[in-house]
Design a protein around this motif. Sequence first.
Motif, PDB file in Angstrom:
ATOM      1  N   ILE A 107      42.395  -8.593 -41.762  1.00 55.07           N
ATOM      2  CA  ILE A 107      41.180  -8.640 -41.191  1.00 55.07           C
ATOM      3  C   ILE A 107      41.448  -7.998 -39.668  1.00 55.07           C
ATOM      4  N   ILE A 108      40.255  -7.714 -39.105  1.00 54.67           N
ATOM      5  CA  ILE A 108      40.232  -7.135 -37.738  1.00 54.67           C
ATOM      6  C   ILE A 108      39.502  -8.526 -37.003  1.00 54.67           C
ATOM      7  N   PRO A 109      40.149  -9.503 -36.256  1.00 55.98           N
ATOM      8  CA  PRO A 109      39.562 -10.773 -35.791  1.00 55.98           C
ATOM      9  C   PRO A 109      38.462 -10.324 -34.685  1.00 55.98           C
ATOM     10  N   ASP A 110      37.688 -11.296 -34.460  1.00 55.18           N
ATOM     11  CA  ASP A 110      36.536 -11.101 -33.332  1.00 55.18           C
ATOM     12  C   ASP A 110      37.203 -11.861 -32.238  1.00 55.18           C
ATOM     13  N   LEU A 111      38.035 -12.742 -32.435  1.00 51.57           N
ATOM     14  CA  LEU A 111      38.718 -13.544 -31.364  1.00 51.57           C
ATOM     15  C   LEU A 111      40.348 -13.740 -31.526  1.00 51.57           C
ATOM     16  N   ILE A 112      41.271 -13.267 -30.617  1.00 47.98           N
ATOM     17  CA  ILE A 112      42.481 -13.456 -30.750  1.00 47.98           C
ATOM     18  C   ILE A 112      43.029 -14.515 -29.404  1.00 47.98           C
ATOM     19  N   LEU A 113      43.809 -15.434 -29.960  1.00 49.05           N
ATOM     20  CA  LEU A 113      44.307 -16.643 -29.010  1.00 49.05           C
ATOM     21  C   LEU A 113      45.780 -16.074 -29.147  1.00 49.05           C
ATOM     22  N   ILE A 114      46.448 -15.777 -27.736  1.00 52.36           N
ATOM     23  CA  ILE A 114      47.732 -15.300 -27.424  1.00 52.36           C
ATOM     24  C   ILE A 114      48.418 -16.419 -26.577  1.00 52.36           C
ATOM     25  N   PRO A 115      49.500 -16.759 -27.192  1.00 51.08           N
ATOM     26  CA  PRO A 115      50.343 -17.741 -25.888  1.00 51.08           C
ATOM     27  C   PRO A 115      50.907 -16.887 -24.891  1.00 51.08           C
ATOM     28  N   CYS A 116      51.102 -17.544 -23.733  1.00 54.52           N
ATOM     29  CA  CYS A 116      51.684 -16.868 -22.662  1.00 54.52           C
ATOM     30  C   CYS A 116      52.900 -17.410 -22.026  1.00 54.52           C
ATOM     31  N   VAL A 117      54.134 -16.740 -21.988  1.00 55.70           N
ATOM     32  CA  VAL A 117      55.121 -17.034 -21.314  1.00 55.70           C
ATOM     33  C   VAL A 117      55.081 -17.289 -19.838  1.00 55.70           C
ATOM     34  N   GLY A 118      54.250 -16.345 -19.376  1.00 57.41           N
ATOM     35  CA  GLY A 118      53.695 -16.557 -17.984  1.00 57.41           C
ATOM     36  C   GLY A 118      52.503 -15.677 -17.641  1.00 57.41           C
ATOM     37  N   TRP A 119      51.803 -15.851 -16.797  1.00 56.20           N
ATOM     38  CA  TRP A 119      50.424 -14.903 -16.528  1.00 56.20           C
ATOM     39  C   TRP A 119      50.239 -14.722 -15.070  1.00 56.20           C
ATOM     40  N   SER A 120      49.540 -13.646 -14.727  1.00 58.19           N
ATOM     41  CA  SER A 120      49.092 -13.309 -13.383  1.00 58.19           C
ATOM     42  C   SER A 120      47.778 -12.942 -13.266  1.00 58.19           C
ATOM     43  N   SER A 121      47.020 -12.749 -11.968  1.00 63.98           N
ATOM     44  CA  SER A 121      45.800 -12.227 -12.018  1.00 63.98           C
ATOM     45  C   SER A 121      45.827 -11.253 -11.006  1.00 63.98           C
ATOM     46  N   SER A 122      44.849 -10.264 -10.984  1.00 67.72           N
ATOM     47  CA  SER A 122      44.699  -9.302 -10.067  1.00 67.72           C
ATOM     48  C   SER A 122      42.991  -9.032  -9.936  1.00 67.72           C
ATOM     49  N   LYS A 123      42.780  -8.566  -8.843  1.00 68.69           N
ATOM     50  CA  LYS A 123      41.262  -8.193  -8.677  1.00 68.69           C
ATOM     51  C   LYS A 123      41.194  -6.682  -8.157  1.00 68.69           C
ATOM     52  N   VAL A 124      40.306  -5.865  -8.882  1.00 67.65           N
ATOM     53  CA  VAL A 124      39.855  -4.792  -8.729  1.00 67.65           C
ATOM     54  C   VAL A 124      38.369  -4.664  -8.325  1.00 67.65           C
ATOM     55  N   GLY A 125      37.998  -4.514  -7.113  1.00 67.78           N
ATOM     56  CA  GLY A 125      36.816  -4.505  -6.617  1.00 67.78           C
ATOM     57  C   GLY A 125      36.123  -5.927  -6.666  1.00 67.78           C
ATOM     58  N   ASP A 126      35.166  -6.211  -7.320  1.00 68.95           N
ATOM     59  CA  ASP A 126      34.559  -7.545  -7.893  1.00 68.95           C
ATOM     60  C   ASP A 126      35.202  -8.256  -8.931  1.00 68.95           C
ATOM     61  N   LYS A 127      35.870  -7.389  -9.559  1.00 69.97           N
ATOM     62  CA  LYS A 127      36.140  -7.999 -10.867  1.00 69.97           C
ATOM     63  C   LYS A 127      37.693  -8.394 -11.131  1.00 69.97           C
ATOM     64  N   LYS A 128      37.912  -9.569 -11.600  1.00 70.95           N
ATOM     65  CA  LYS A 128      39.309 -10.206 -11.860  1.00 70.95           C
ATOM     66  C   LYS A 128      39.712  -9.957 -12.985  1.00 70.95           C
ATOM     67  N   HIS A 129      41.160  -9.393 -13.066  1.00 69.12           N
ATOM     68  CA  HIS A 129      41.659  -9.445 -14.310  1.00 69.12           C
ATOM     69  C   HIS A 129      42.923 -10.471 -14.620  1.00 69.12           C
ATOM     70  N   TYR A 130      43.169 -10.778 -15.916  1.00 62.66           N
ATOM     71  CA  TYR A 130      44.293 -11.576 -16.298  1.00 62.66           C
ATOM     72  C   TYR A 130      45.236 -10.966 -16.900  1.00 62.66           C
ATOM     73  N   TRP A 131      46.326 -11.199 -16.881  1.00 57.65           N
ATOM     74  CA  TRP A 131      47.512 -10.540 -17.412  1.00 57.65           C
ATOM     75  C   TRP A 131      48.600 -11.567 -18.132  1.00 57.65           C
ATOM     76  N   ARG A 132      49.001 -11.102 -19.327  1.00 50.75           N
ATOM     77  CA  ARG A 132      50.246 -12.013 -19.893  1.00 50.75           C
ATOM     78  C   ARG A 132      51.402 -11.466 -19.858  1.00 50.75           C
TER      79      ARG A 132
END
Length: 205
Positions: free
Chosen positions: A121-146
């Motif tokens: 199947i192609i899922p609608d939602l994927i839950l992914i465990p993180c070893v670590g994570w970070s965030s970054s901001k581009v303009g007004d939008k914030k991104h989260y990274w795994r």
Amino acid sequence: MHGNSPKTLRQDLLKQRKEFAAGNGYAQIQADLIDHLNQLLSEQGNSWQSIALYWPIQDEVDLRSTLLAWAKKTPNRTLALPFARSDKHLDFFEWRQGDQLLPSKHGVLEPDPNNSARPQIIPDLILIPCVGWSSSKVGDKKHYWRLGYGGGYFDRTLADLRKKNPKLVCVGIGFDWQQLNDGQWSAQTHDEPLDMLLTESGLLR
């Protein structure tokens, strides 16, 4: 703090997670995270028919019972587990409690891709465990990274699945203390951003 290489960083974070999971407050922190997941499922769960989860290893948060309860509430909801292909992409196959799973070369239990009763199947939602994570901001939008285990499976898979299902939602599962600053690690050009990040403090969008 974590050495200079991503490999050393991963090793340090996995060691910290093992110690963290053995601590006195871990049960409550895990319960808080699952409460936030239940809140997300309560608010948006009706918009998803299929959710891909992970079989927990190395002290990852176990979400199985929570998601099995979500699936049982409404007919035709499905859960899926990843199967690692030799080309370092993941396929997702339907999973039901009690299914026989096969150990991968990495020691992770996976669905049997030859089981005709459990389609891909192609899922609608994927839950992914993180070893670590970070965030970054581009303009007004914030991104989260795994930061994962280093194989690149999820990044390749997400890039492909997002073309097939533009509405796909990808949620990282982690803890507050796993947040990394730019001096420790920053996302590379091939890294796929998370749509949301879920920790014991709540849902980060």
